[in-house]
Design a protein around this motif. Sequence first.
Motif, PDB file in Angstrom:
ATOM      1  N   GLY A 198       0.820  -1.193   0.000  1.00 17.71           N
ATOM      2  CA  GLY A 198       0.000   0.000   0.000  1.00 17.71           C
ATOM      3  C   GLY A 198       0.854   1.242   0.000  1.00 17.71           C
ATOM      4  O   GLY A 198       2.086   1.183   0.077  1.00 17.71           O
ATOM      5  N   GLU A 199       0.176   2.359  -0.076  1.00 19.10           N
ATOM      6  CA  GLU A 199       0.849   3.657  -0.118  1.00 19.10           C
ATOM      7  C   GLU A 199       0.189   4.581   0.882  1.00 19.10           C
ATOM      8  O   GLU A 199      -1.045   4.660   0.950  1.00 19.10           O
ATOM      9  N   LEU A 200       0.997   5.272   1.672  1.00 18.38           N
ATOM     10  CA  LEU A 200       0.504   6.194   2.681  1.00 18.38           C
ATOM     11  C   LEU A 200       0.297   7.570   2.066  1.00 18.38           C
ATOM     12  O   LEU A 200       1.151   8.075   1.340  1.00 18.38           O
ATOM     13  N   MET A 201      -0.846   8.190   2.376  1.00 12.47           N
ATOM     14  CA  MET A 201      -1.143   9.540   1.926  1.00 12.47           C
ATOM     15  C   MET A 201      -1.565  10.379   3.131  1.00 12.47           C
ATOM     16  O   MET A 201      -2.053   9.857   4.125  1.00 12.47           O
ATOM     17  N   PHE A 202      -1.355  11.694   3.011  1.00 11.15           N
ATOM     18  CA  PHE A 202      -1.678  12.641   4.080  1.00 11.15           C
ATOM     19  C   PHE A 202      -2.772  13.595   3.591  1.00 11.15           C
ATOM     20  O   PHE A 202      -2.852  13.916   2.412  1.00 11.15           O
ATOM     21  N   SER A 203      -3.569  14.105   4.539  1.00 10.06           N
ATOM     22  CA  SER A 203      -4.531  15.156   4.226  1.00 10.06           C
ATOM     23  C   SER A 203      -3.758  16.443   3.870  1.00 10.06           C
ATOM     24  O   SER A 203      -2.682  16.678   4.433  1.00 10.06           O
ATOM     25  N   PRO A 204      -4.267  17.273   2.974  1.00 10.53           N
ATOM     26  CA  PRO A 204      -5.540  17.142   2.279  1.00 10.53           C
ATOM     27  C   PRO A 204      -5.484  16.139   1.119  1.00 10.53           C
ATOM     28  O   PRO A 204      -4.592  16.218   0.276  1.00 10.53           O
ATOM     29  N   TYR A 205      -6.420  15.218   1.136  1.00 12.19           N
ATOM     30  CA  TYR A 205      -6.519  14.179   0.107  1.00 12.19           C
ATOM     31  C   TYR A 205      -7.988  13.781   0.076  1.00 12.19           C
ATOM     32  O   TYR A 205      -8.513  13.256   1.068  1.00 12.19           O
ATOM     33  N   ASP A 206      -8.659  14.053  -1.023  1.00 11.54           N
ATOM     34  CA  ASP A 206     -10.098  13.811  -1.106  1.00 11.54           C
ATOM     35  C   ASP A 206     -10.405  12.330  -1.281  1.00 11.54           C
ATOM     36  O   ASP A 206      -9.933  11.695  -2.228  1.00 11.54           O
ATOM     37  N   VAL A 207     -11.210  11.796  -0.365  1.00 10.64           N
ATOM     38  CA  VAL A 207     -11.757  10.448  -0.486  1.00 10.64           C
ATOM     39  C   VAL A 207     -13.234  10.620  -0.841  1.00 10.64           C
ATOM     40  O   VAL A 207     -14.039  11.031  -0.005  1.00 10.64           O
ATOM     41  N   VAL A 208     -13.575  10.337  -2.081  1.00  6.28           N
ATOM     42  CA  VAL A 208     -14.944  10.494  -2.568  1.00  6.28           C
ATOM     43  C   VAL A 208     -15.593   9.118  -2.590  1.00  6.28           C
ATOM     44  O   VAL A 208     -15.170   8.237  -3.337  1.00  6.28           O
ATOM     45  N   LEU A 209     -16.618   8.939  -1.752  1.00  9.34           N
ATOM     46  CA  LEU A 209     -17.279   7.640  -1.645  1.00  9.34           C
ATOM     47  C   LEU A 209     -18.597   7.579  -2.401  1.00  9.34           C
ATOM     48  O   LEU A 209     -19.062   6.500  -2.753  1.00  9.34           O
ATOM     49  N   ASP A 210     -19.214   8.726  -2.616  1.00  6.65           N
ATOM     50  CA  ASP A 210     -20.450   8.812  -3.394  1.00  6.65           C
ATOM     51  C   ASP A 210     -20.649  10.291  -3.727  1.00  6.65           C
ATOM     52  O   ASP A 210     -19.858  11.133  -3.282  1.00  6.65           O
ATOM     53  N   PRO A 211     -21.670  10.652  -4.508  1.00  5.96           N
ATOM     54  CA  PRO A 211     -21.824  12.060  -4.897  1.00  5.96           C
ATOM     55  C   PRO A 211     -22.041  13.028  -3.742  1.00  5.96           C
ATOM     56  O   PRO A 211     -21.906  14.238  -3.917  1.00  5.96           O
ATOM     57  N   TYR A 212     -22.359  12.530  -2.546  1.00  7.18           N
ATOM     58  CA  TYR A 212     -22.612  13.398  -1.399  1.00  7.18           C
ATOM     59  C   TYR A 212     -21.655  13.133  -0.236  1.00  7.18           C
ATOM     60  O   TYR A 212     -21.903  13.578   0.875  1.00  7.18           O
ATOM     61  N   THR A 213     -20.566  12.430  -0.500  1.00  5.43           N
ATOM     62  CA  THR A 213     -19.600  12.135   0.569  1.00  5.43           C
ATOM     63  C   THR A 213     -18.182  12.341   0.073  1.00  5.43           C
ATOM     64  O   THR A 213     -17.716  11.631  -0.820  1.00  5.43           O
ATOM     65  N   LEU A 214     -17.513  13.333   0.667  1.00 12.75           N
ATOM     66  CA  LEU A 214     -16.103  13.621   0.424  1.00 12.75           C
ATOM     67  C   LEU A 214     -15.456  13.839   1.787  1.00 12.75           C
ATOM     68  O   LEU A 214     -15.864  14.739   2.530  1.00 12.75           O
ATOM     69  N   MET A 215     -14.499  12.973   2.127  1.00 11.36           N
ATOM     70  CA  MET A 215     -13.816  13.097   3.415  1.00 11.36           C
ATOM     71  C   MET A 215     -12.315  13.210   3.194  1.00 11.36           C
ATOM     72  O   MET A 215     -11.786  12.752   2.187  1.00 11.36           O
ATOM     73  N   GLN A 216     -11.657  13.834   4.175  1.00  7.37           N
ATOM     74  CA  GLN A 216     -10.209  13.997   4.131  1.00  7.37           C
ATOM     75  C   GLN A 216      -9.616  13.463   5.428  1.00  7.37           C
ATOM     76  O   GLN A 216      -9.387  14.211   6.380  1.00  7.37           O
ATOM     77  N   PRO A 217      -9.376  12.146   5.495  1.00  9.75           N
ATOM     78  CA  PRO A 217      -8.744  11.620   6.711  1.00  9.75           C
ATOM     79  C   PRO A 217      -7.356  12.217   6.896  1.00  9.75           C
ATOM     80  O   PRO A 217      -6.703  12.614   5.927  1.00  9.75           O
ATOM     81  N   ASP A 218      -6.914  12.284   8.146  1.00  7.19           N
ATOM     82  CA  ASP A 218      -5.584  12.832   8.416  1.00  7.19           C
ATOM     83  C   ASP A 218      -4.497  11.990   7.766  1.00  7.19           C
ATOM     84  O   ASP A 218      -3.523  12.513   7.233  1.00  7.19           O
ATOM     85  N   LEU A 219      -4.663  10.676   7.816  1.00  2.00           N
ATOM     86  CA  LEU A 219      -3.764   9.726   7.164  1.00  2.00           C
ATOM     87  C   LEU A 219      -4.619   8.648   6.532  1.00  2.00           C
ATOM     88  O   LEU A 219      -5.682   8.309   7.059  1.00  2.00           O
ATOM     89  N   LEU A 220      -4.155   8.099   5.419  1.00  4.77           N
ATOM     90  CA  LEU A 220      -4.880   7.004   4.791  1.00  4.77           C
ATOM     91  C   LEU A 220      -3.906   6.112   4.053  1.00  4.77           C
ATOM     92  O   LEU A 220      -2.823   6.544   3.649  1.00  4.77           O
ATOM     93  N   VAL A 221      -4.298   4.863   3.907  1.00  2.00           N
ATOM     94  CA  VAL A 221      -3.496   3.902   3.161  1.00  2.00           C
ATOM     95  C   VAL A 221      -4.339   3.390   2.004  1.00  2.00           C
ATOM     96  O   VAL A 221      -5.479   2.942   2.196  1.00  2.00           O
ATOM     97  N   ILE A 222      -3.784   3.486   0.793  1.00  2.00           N
ATOM     98  CA  ILE A 222      -4.441   2.983  -0.403  1.00  2.00           C
ATOM     99  C   ILE A 222      -3.609   1.844  -0.977  1.00  2.00           C
ATOM    100  O   ILE A 222      -2.436   1.683  -0.644  1.00  2.00           O
ATOM    101  N   ALA A 223      -4.225   1.040  -1.828  1.00  2.00           N
ATOM    102  CA  ALA A 223      -3.494  -0.031  -2.510  1.00  2.00           C
ATOM    103  C   ALA A 223      -2.439   0.578  -3.427  1.00  2.00           C
ATOM    104  O   ALA A 223      -2.555   1.737  -3.846  1.00  2.00           O
ATOM    105  N   PRO A 224      -1.393  -0.186  -3.757  1.00  2.00           N
ATOM    106  CA  PRO A 224      -0.396   0.329  -4.708  1.00  2.00           C
ATOM    107  C   PRO A 224      -1.064   0.767  -6.005  1.00  2.00           C
ATOM    108  O   PRO A 224      -2.018   0.130  -6.477  1.00  2.00           O
ATOM    109  N   VAL A 225      -0.590   1.865  -6.568  1.00  3.01           N
ATOM    110  CA  VAL A 225      -1.246   2.442  -7.743  1.00  3.01           C
ATOM    111  C   VAL A 225      -0.405   2.232  -8.996  1.00  3.01           C
ATOM    112  O   VAL A 225       0.807   2.041  -8.937  1.00  3.01           O
TER     113      VAL A 225
END
Length: 198
Positions: A63-90
């Motif tokens: 995975g890859e670590l990312m820091f806020s600000p980083y938009d996590v869009v889950l649906d048309p009405y949900t956008l969150m910016q966790p302080d830290l997040l881990v995503i799969a390798p891109v």
Amino acid sequence: MPIAHERRWSVEDVWALPDDPGQRYETVDGELLVSPMPRFVHQRAVAKLGLQIGVYLTGQTVGELMFSPYDVVLDPYTLMQPDLLVIAPVSADVVRGEVAPPAPYLALEVLSPSTARADRLRKRPRYQRAGIECWLVDLDSQLIERWMPGDDRPQICAAWVTWQPAGAGEAFKLDVAALMRAVLGTSDEKTAGTTAQQ
């Protein structure tokens, strides 16, 4: 922190707001959340926790670590910016901006007085509904709440967090007490007062 309007805020609405370096804008199921610029202790916690997770992920390549600000869009009405997040390798097309990055499989929020209610009652359940593991880092109580998707109660981690994402050859082990001492600049005794001011 939540803005009490009857309006339902979309991701596009949030993106259309004027840039303000002193504010973070998010929307969860259409509810606009506005949080102030984080203070020193919050950012210190993010940096120290991120350093440890980043070193682990470099050795595991899961995975890859990312820091806020980083938009996590889950649906048309949900956008969150966790302080830290881990995503799969891109892949390269994500790096070039040709396709959107994947949703995280781990989201971390460092709690502060101005954000704790929204982090616990709005963002955390939404992460869970999306199948995202969520850690709430509580500097006042000097512990981490670990929420798995489907959990009704968190795992309370005051000593250690052990985390092993799929495909990792070994587990990440976080000494929670040592992290808190490093962030708060304290000895083993708890520090009263202003640990998590934001």
